[in-house]
Design an enzyme around this catalytic site. Structure first.
Site: not given
Length: 498
Positions: A162, A282
């Site tokens: 991220e 995810e």
């Protein structure tokens, strides 16, 4: 609400069931805890995931990067793989392979002091790029030496986590991430050319589409290695906080899928990358480890809807996470606390556990799929499926009529997970929400976490029916009865002679 479903066993419907490819975990150092490995082995025994992905491979609690100065001031660097070996040995013994995530930054290699989470993973770029790439290469050489080239070269490898969020990558600096990807991917390929490497592992937000296209433009311009594109997917909308807990409404399954389709379309718009695997490394409903939805039957129904469609656009979608031994925001204080895991601490299955158990074990070819139902024709001719009743706004019972009259005497076997018969959260709440469970409380909660398993005989010509209560999830098998009675055994005798 009643719904009739017309089934045709000769029909074939596209359904790409990639639910078992990967599952998420917290930081890798947690695998040194007994409860963590107990949960993973249990999950593997019934769900059999192929890969596991988590943070913290290079964080200081794994102790891989070692750097000190001699008395004469010269710098010495070495690598310590003691904990890595313990963790990866345990993974492989449990029948699951690593999906490598390169991160976070060892403190002695970091360019800054920014950290994230309770366990303080450093999220700044390397102060020295050579030290970073040397560590990657040393890691991969060690893995090859220990587990073999053929084994390790099949493990996917993702660069960072991220980087579009400033907490996970200092200032969300895109150019610095692109440089990190460049040097990392080249380092991987130098040691293991066959290893699949990818990124950018971005999370959702208005800037995500541009991050994806800028990443692809960079890779194309530099002619860098790229074997897959990765991103994350969460459903939570505007949050509301109460104490440590986060509550928020959820996007629809259709809305989240549309976003994933947009990323798929962006990848395919490049001739060089068209058809390249997309890994959702995810996904979950909420992005917060203290959001009570994760403990609920509602969560199980949401995830069922996602598992039914995400394979249309993604090579994998890794549920975040398999268990609640997880410490991003501190040590969990109670058995149920809104943790990401499909298993609560104490080895208690949450409803979502069964979503994966049901989907990961489906066999055969798909003959029907809609927003409530998935039906497979198994090689032996029997039918197997999963049905779910997601209740977002309206609490309703759903009755599904499977319009396929059985040709001969048959049996419908069902496993039901809903708010009545498989809801350990409800029992824990009514116990008074104890933070430390007695042996008796734990036994009862484990019992409350089991599906209701039933059988229903069907005569020739009868139509199978499924009843799903609010946020219910049902796994079913419909098969012809093949009698194998032992001579003299009479099931009905005591009914007629009592």
């Amino acid at each position: 609400m009643k719904k009739e479903v017309a089934l045709n066993t000769e029909n074939r419907v596209d359904f790409h069931n990639n639910a078992a490819f990967c599952v998420g975990t917290g930081r890798m150092g947690l695998a040194l805890q007994q409860e963590y490995m107990d949960q993973l082995r249990y999950v593997q025994s019934e769900c059999a995931f192929s890969h596991i992905r988590g943070h913290g491979l290079f964080s200081d609690d794994m102790a891989i990067f070692q750097c000190w100065k001699n008395e004469d001031g010269t710098e010495r660097i070495s690598y310590n793989f003691t904990y890595l070996d313990r963790v990866f040995d345990a993974y492989l013994a449990a029948g699951i392979k690593p999906f490598l995530e390169l991160g976070f930054m060892p403190e002695k290699m970091a360019s800054g002091t920014q950290t994230i989470f309770y366990w303080k993973g450093n999220t700044t770029p390397p102060a020295d790029e050579t030290k970073w790439t040397d560590m990657i290469k040393a890691l991969l050489r060690h893995l090859v030496e220990r587990y073999g080239y053929e084994e390790v070269s099949a493990w996917p490898c993702e660069v960072w986590n991220e980087p579009n969020l400033p907490g996970f990558w200092e200032n969300a600096d895109k150019q610095k991430y692109l440089r990190l990807y460049e040097i990392s991917a080249l380092a991987v390929k130098e040691v293991i050319p066959e290893m699949k490497v990818g990124g950018p592992a971005v999370c959702g937000g208005s800037e995500t589409p541009k991050w994806i296209t800028d990443f692809l433009d960079f890779v194309k311009e530099k002619k860098l290695p790229l074997d897959f594109v990765s991103r994350h997917a969460y459903m939570g909308e505007t949050p509301e906080r109460q104490g440590r807990y986060l509550y928020h409404t959820m996007r629809t399954v259709e809305d989240l899928f549309s976003e994933m389709q947009g990323t798929r379309d962006a990848i395919d718009s490049y001739p060089e990358f068209k058809g390249m695997p997309m890994h959702i490394t995810e996904f979950n409903t909420s992005y917060n480890p203290f959001c009570p939805i994760h403990d609920t039957n509602l969560n199980a129904a949401y995830i069922a809807g996602l598992l039914a469609v995400l394979g249309d656009v993604a090579a994998s979608y890794s549920y975040w996470t398999f268990g609640d031994v997880f410490e991003e925001m501190g040590v969990p204080p109670t058995p149920f606390h809104g943790g990401f895991g499909m298993m609560a601490n104490g080895m208690i299955q949450k409803p979502t556990y069964y979503t994966f158990r049901f989907f990961n074990n489906l066999k055969g070819e798909c003959i029907y799929r809609d927003e409530n139902l998935l039906v497979m024709r198994r090689p032996d001719g029997s039918l197997e499926g999963v049905a779910w009743n997601l209740c977002r706004d309206e609490r309703k019972v759903l009755e599904l009529s499977l319009n396929l009259p059985v040709a001969s005497e048959s049996v419908l076997l069902t496993e039901t997970v809903d708010e009545v018969c498989c809801n350990p959260l409800k029992m824990w709440h009514e116990m008074g929400e104890p933070s430390s469970l007695t042996a008796e409380q734990l036994r009862l909660l484990k019992a409350a976490a089991q599906p209701l398993t039933e059988s229903k005989p069907l005569a020739a010509g009868e139509v199978p029916m499924l009843t799903l209560r609010e946020n219910g999830l049902v796994h079913f098998v419909l098969s012809a009865v093949k009698k194998q009675n032992d001579f003299g055994y009479d099931y009905e005798w005591y009914r007629t002679h009592s």
